[in-house]
Design a protein around this motif. Structure first.
Motif, mmCIF file in Angstrom:
data_model
loop_
_atom_site.group_PDB
_atom_site.id
_atom_site.type_symbol
_atom_site.label_atom_id
_atom_site.label_comp_id
_atom_site.label_asym_id
_atom_site.label_seq_id
_atom_site.Cartn_x
_atom_site.Cartn_y
_atom_site.Cartn_z
ATOM 1 N N VAL A 69 0.842 -1.198 0.000
ATOM 2 C CA VAL A 69 0.000 0.000 0.000
ATOM 3 C C VAL A 69 0.877 1.248 0.000
ATOM 4 O O VAL A 69 0.617 2.199 -0.731
ATOM 5 C CB VAL A 69 -0.949 -0.005 1.226
ATOM 6 C CG1 VAL A 69 -1.676 1.323 1.356
ATOM 7 C CG2 VAL A 69 -1.928 -1.153 1.136
ATOM 8 N N THR A 70 1.954 1.230 0.775
ATOM 9 C CA THR A 70 2.869 2.373 0.829
ATOM 10 C C THR A 70 3.506 2.614 -0.525
ATOM 11 O O THR A 70 3.586 3.750 -0.993
ATOM 12 C CB THR A 70 3.953 2.141 1.895
ATOM 13 O OG1 THR A 70 3.317 1.989 3.166
ATOM 14 C CG2 THR A 70 4.924 3.296 1.953
ATOM 15 N N GLY A 71 3.962 1.557 -1.184
ATOM 16 C CA GLY A 71 4.568 1.689 -2.509
ATOM 17 C C GLY A 71 3.588 2.262 -3.518
ATOM 18 O O GLY A 71 3.943 3.120 -4.332
ATOM 19 N N LYS A 72 2.344 1.813 -3.455
ATOM 20 C CA LYS A 72 1.317 2.330 -4.356
ATOM 21 C C LYS A 72 1.035 3.805 -4.075
ATOM 22 O O LYS A 72 0.839 4.597 -5.000
ATOM 23 C CB LYS A 72 0.039 1.510 -4.232
ATOM 24 C CG LYS A 72 0.166 0.125 -4.821
ATOM 25 C CD LYS A 72 -1.107 -0.678 -4.605
ATOM 26 C CE LYS A 72 -0.935 -2.094 -5.118
ATOM 27 N NZ LYS A 72 -2.122 -2.925 -4.844
ATOM 28 N N ASN A 73 1.018 4.189 -2.790
ATOM 29 C CA ASN A 73 0.800 5.601 -2.440
ATOM 30 C C ASN A 73 1.934 6.482 -2.964
ATOM 31 O O ASN A 73 1.698 7.570 -3.477
ATOM 32 C CB ASN A 73 0.647 5.773 -0.925
ATOM 33 C CG ASN A 73 -0.689 5.312 -0.412
ATOM 34 O OD1 ASN A 73 -1.666 5.258 -1.163
ATOM 35 N ND2 ASN A 73 -0.744 4.962 0.855
ATOM 36 N N ILE A 74 3.165 6.031 -2.827
ATOM 37 C CA ILE A 74 4.303 6.795 -3.338
ATOM 38 C C ILE A 74 4.194 6.924 -4.855
ATOM 39 O O ILE A 74 4.427 7.998 -5.414
ATOM 40 C CB ILE A 74 5.644 6.144 -2.934
ATOM 41 C CG1 ILE A 74 5.878 6.314 -1.430
ATOM 42 C CG2 ILE A 74 6.808 6.763 -3.705
ATOM 43 C CD1 ILE A 74 7.117 5.645 -0.908
ATOM 44 N N ASP A 75 3.819 5.835 -5.530
ATOM 45 C CA ASP A 75 3.650 5.887 -6.985
ATOM 46 C C ASP A 75 2.606 6.933 -7.379
ATOM 47 O O ASP A 75 2.786 7.660 -8.354
ATOM 48 C CB ASP A 75 3.250 4.520 -7.536
ATOM 49 C CG ASP A 75 4.386 3.509 -7.465
ATOM 50 O OD1 ASP A 75 5.563 3.933 -7.347
ATOM 51 O OD2 ASP A 75 4.104 2.297 -7.533
ATOM 52 N N ARG A 76 1.513 7.027 -6.602
ATOM 53 C CA ARG A 76 0.472 8.026 -6.903
ATOM 54 C C ARG A 76 0.989 9.448 -6.704
ATOM 55 O O ARG A 76 0.695 10.343 -7.503
ATOM 56 C CB ARG A 76 -0.756 7.791 -6.040
ATOM 57 C CG ARG A 76 -1.673 6.707 -6.562
ATOM 58 C CD ARG A 76 -3.025 6.738 -5.866
ATOM 59 N NE ARG A 76 -2.963 6.228 -4.513
ATOM 60 C CZ ARG A 76 -3.133 4.949 -4.192
ATOM 61 N NH1 ARG A 76 -3.380 4.044 -5.114
ATOM 62 N NH2 ARG A 76 -3.062 4.571 -2.936
ATOM 63 N N VAL A 77 1.773 9.681 -5.664
ATOM 64 C CA VAL A 77 2.335 11.014 -5.425
ATOM 65 C C VAL A 77 3.299 11.380 -6.551
ATOM 66 O O VAL A 77 3.276 12.500 -7.064
ATOM 67 C CB VAL A 77 3.044 11.076 -4.049
ATOM 68 C CG1 VAL A 77 3.812 12.372 -3.880
ATOM 69 C CG2 VAL A 77 2.022 10.920 -2.922
ATOM 70 N N ALA B 280 3.273 10.219 -9.637
ATOM 71 C CA ALA B 280 2.493 10.432 -10.861
ATOM 72 C C ALA B 280 1.718 11.744 -10.802
ATOM 73 O O ALA B 280 1.419 12.337 -11.842
ATOM 74 C CB ALA B 280 1.530 9.262 -11.068
ATOM 75 N N GLY B 281 1.431 12.221 -9.605
ATOM 76 C CA GLY B 281 0.666 13.458 -9.437
ATOM 77 C C GLY B 281 1.453 14.716 -9.731
ATOM 78 O O GLY B 281 0.914 15.811 -9.650
ATOM 79 N N GLY B 282 2.721 14.606 -10.051
ATOM 80 C CA GLY B 282 3.469 15.798 -10.412
ATOM 81 C C GLY B 282 4.918 15.827 -9.982
ATOM 82 O O GLY B 282 5.734 16.504 -10.599
ATOM 83 N N VAL B 283 5.253 15.111 -8.934
ATOM 84 C CA VAL B 283 6.633 15.150 -8.435
ATOM 85 C C VAL B 283 7.606 14.626 -9.487
ATOM 86 O O VAL B 283 8.637 15.248 -9.754
ATOM 87 C CB VAL B 283 6.769 14.365 -7.110
ATOM 88 C CG1 VAL B 283 8.219 14.301 -6.658
ATOM 89 C CG2 VAL B 283 5.904 15.006 -6.029
ATOM 90 N N ALA B 284 7.274 13.506 -10.131
ATOM 91 C CA ALA B 284 8.172 12.938 -11.153
ATOM 92 C C ALA B 284 8.326 13.894 -12.333
ATOM 93 O O ALA B 284 9.430 14.046 -12.867
ATOM 94 C CB ALA B 284 7.646 11.587 -11.626
ATOM 95 N N ARG B 285 7.247 14.548 -12.738
ATOM 96 C CA ARG B 285 7.333 15.509 -13.855
ATOM 97 C C ARG B 285 8.250 16.666 -13.505
ATOM 98 O O ARG B 285 9.028 17.138 -14.329
ATOM 99 C CB ARG B 285 5.942 16.023 -14.218
ATOM 100 C CG ARG B 285 5.119 15.020 -14.986
ATOM 101 C CD ARG B 285 3.838 15.660 -15.476
ATOM 102 N NE ARG B 285 2.984 16.052 -14.365
ATOM 103 C CZ ARG B 285 1.895 15.397 -13.976
ATOM 104 N NH1 ARG B 285 1.491 14.344 -14.634
ATOM 105 N NH2 ARG B 285 1.200 15.807 -12.943
ATOM 106 N N TRP B 286 8.174 17.150 -12.267
ATOM 107 C CA TRP B 286 9.035 18.260 -11.837
ATOM 108 C C TRP B 286 10.507 17.851 -11.915
ATOM 109 O O TRP B 286 11.337 18.590 -12.440
ATOM 110 C CB TRP B 286 8.669 18.695 -10.423
ATOM 111 C CG TRP B 286 9.517 19.829 -9.962
ATOM 112 C CD1 TRP B 286 9.290 21.152 -10.153
ATOM 113 C CD2 TRP B 286 10.772 19.733 -9.266
ATOM 114 N NE1 TRP B 286 10.325 21.889 -9.615
ATOM 115 C CE2 TRP B 286 11.240 21.048 -9.065
ATOM 116 C CE3 TRP B 286 11.529 18.666 -8.793
ATOM 117 C CZ2 TRP B 286 12.433 21.315 -8.410
ATOM 118 C CZ3 TRP B 286 12.729 18.936 -8.148
ATOM 119 C CH2 TRP B 286 13.168 20.254 -7.965
ATOM 120 N N PHE B 287 10.824 16.662 -11.374
ATOM 121 C CA PHE B 287 12.214 16.191 -11.423
ATOM 122 C C PHE B 287 12.691 16.038 -12.860
ATOM 123 O O PHE B 287 13.795 16.452 -13.209
ATOM 124 C CB PHE B 287 12.370 14.863 -10.673
ATOM 125 C CG PHE B 287 12.605 15.021 -9.185
ATOM 126 C CD1 PHE B 287 13.776 15.572 -8.707
ATOM 127 C CD2 PHE B 287 11.659 14.593 -8.273
ATOM 128 C CE1 PHE B 287 14.008 15.705 -7.347
ATOM 129 C CE2 PHE B 287 11.872 14.722 -6.911
ATOM 130 C CZ PHE B 287 13.051 15.279 -6.446
#
Length: 87
Positions: free
Chosen positions: A5-13, A15-22
């Protein structure tokens, strides 16, 4: 076995924009971590879930780091400092 569940939550965060910013800043991704080389400096970033997270309550820390590729040699009295030998 599926992701936690934690891994899935991190994946959602991510995908929500953090990865695009990096990525827009020139970072490459490995798992939940990112890195970018700038000259003799490596910039790092990663998301870390809180160990007190509950299924309906997810908190995260954004870890950022700066690492020099080559550390300077410390000189004392004209001689480099060396680690003592084990003996």
């Amino acid at each position: 076995m599926g992701r936690s569940v934690t891994g899935k939550n991190i994946d959602r965060v991510l995908a929500g924009g953090v990865a695009r910013w990096f990525r827009a800043a020139g970072f490459t991704r490995r798992g939940h971590g990112f890195s970018c080389e700038r000259g003799d400096v490596i910039l790092t970033g990663s998301l870390q879930a809180s160990k007190t997270n509950m299924p309906g309550d997810a908190r995260f820390a954004l870890n950022l780091g700066v690492v020099r590729r080559r550390a300077p040699i410390t000189i004392t009295g004209g001689l480099p400092i060396r680690k003592p030998s084990k003996g």
